[in-house]
Design a protein around this motif. Structure first.
Motif, PDB file in Angstrom:
ATOM      1  N   VAL A  23      58.676  15.645 117.997  1.00 21.86           N
ATOM      2  CA  VAL A  23      57.747  14.514 118.073  1.00 21.86           C
ATOM      3  C   VAL A  23      57.705  13.794 116.723  1.00 21.86           C
ATOM      4  N   GLU A  26      61.054  11.907 116.245  1.00 22.19           N
ATOM      5  CA  GLU A  26      61.093  10.761 117.143  1.00 22.19           C
ATOM      6  C   GLU A  26      60.174   9.647 116.638  1.00 22.19           C
ATOM      7  N   THR A  27      59.009  10.023 116.133  1.00 26.70           N
ATOM      8  CA  THR A  27      58.081   9.038 115.573  1.00 26.70           C
ATOM      9  C   THR A  27      58.711   8.333 114.384  1.00 26.70           C
ATOM     10  N   THR A  31      59.544   4.356 114.425  1.00 29.31           N
ATOM     11  CA  THR A  31      58.921   3.526 113.391  1.00 29.31           C
ATOM     12  C   THR A  31      59.980   2.826 112.557  1.00 29.31           C
ATOM     13  N   PRO A  92      55.327   9.222 120.249  1.00 28.41           N
ATOM     14  CA  PRO A  92      55.997   8.479 119.177  1.00 28.41           C
ATOM     15  C   PRO A  92      56.019   6.958 119.411  1.00 28.41           C
ATOM     16  N   ILE A  95      52.489   5.644 118.620  1.00 31.98           N
ATOM     17  CA  ILE A  95      52.272   5.632 117.163  1.00 31.98           C
ATOM     18  C   ILE A  95      53.084   4.512 116.522  1.00 31.98           C
ATOM     19  N   GLY A  96      54.356   4.377 116.894  1.00 36.53           N
ATOM     20  CA  GLY A  96      55.201   3.334 116.328  1.00 36.53           C
ATOM     21  C   GLY A  96      54.669   1.940 116.625  1.00 36.53           C
TER      22      GLY A  96
END
Length: 152
Positions: A23, A26-27, A31, A92, A95-96
């Motif tokens: 995770v 991937e984040t 990003t 992710p 968050i991105g």
């Protein structure tokens, strides 16, 4: 659902730590992919491939899109249930997108996520990650050893 248990046997702990690592990676990749090309050319002025590959060297840049497809499936494969698979596979992207909107709010506006031009792309990204996480979770049926419930 946010509770990722690090209690239990060693195999469960390793599975949880691997999923958290995936995770996180991937984040980071999502990003990094959302940073505009102009920013990479300013940050890496000596790089001739910064506009195409961002911060990654050309030999590694080919692998990054593949990892963006593989990681959500692996996250789903490591999940205990389908809800966890979908949540952690799409986290992710959430968050991105949140970081992108927060940082770029002066250029794209605070309502970027709900603007007609960007809704389709944002929802497609979330759907893709959810589908890959779900497929990874379904793949557990293939890789999980069958147990005999008769006590033998």
């Amino acid at each position: 659902m946010l509770h990722l248990s690090l209690q239990g046997n060693v195999q469960d702990k390793r599975r949880s730590m691997a999923m958290l690592g995936l995770v996180g990676l991937e984040t980071l990749l999502v990003t990094t992919a959302l940073v505009p090309v102009q920013m990479w050319t300013r940050l890496l002025p000596n790089s001739s491939t910064a506009a195409l590959d961002g911060p990654f060297p050309p030999s590694v840049a080919i692998i990054i899109p593949v990892l963006l497809y593989i990681f959500p499936g692996l996250i789903g494969l490591l999940s205990r249930n389908w809800q966890q698979a979908l949540f952690y596979a799409t986290l992710p992207a959430w968050i991105g997108l949140g970081l992108f909107v927060t940082v770029a709010r002066f250029k794209v506006g605070i309502f970027y996520l709900v603007a007609p031009d960007s809704v389709t792309g944002n929802v497609s990204l979330l759907e893709l990650f959810a589908a890959l996480g779900g497929l990874g979770w379904l793949a557990q049926c293939i890789f999980r050893p069958r147990t005999n419930n008769t006590g033998e």
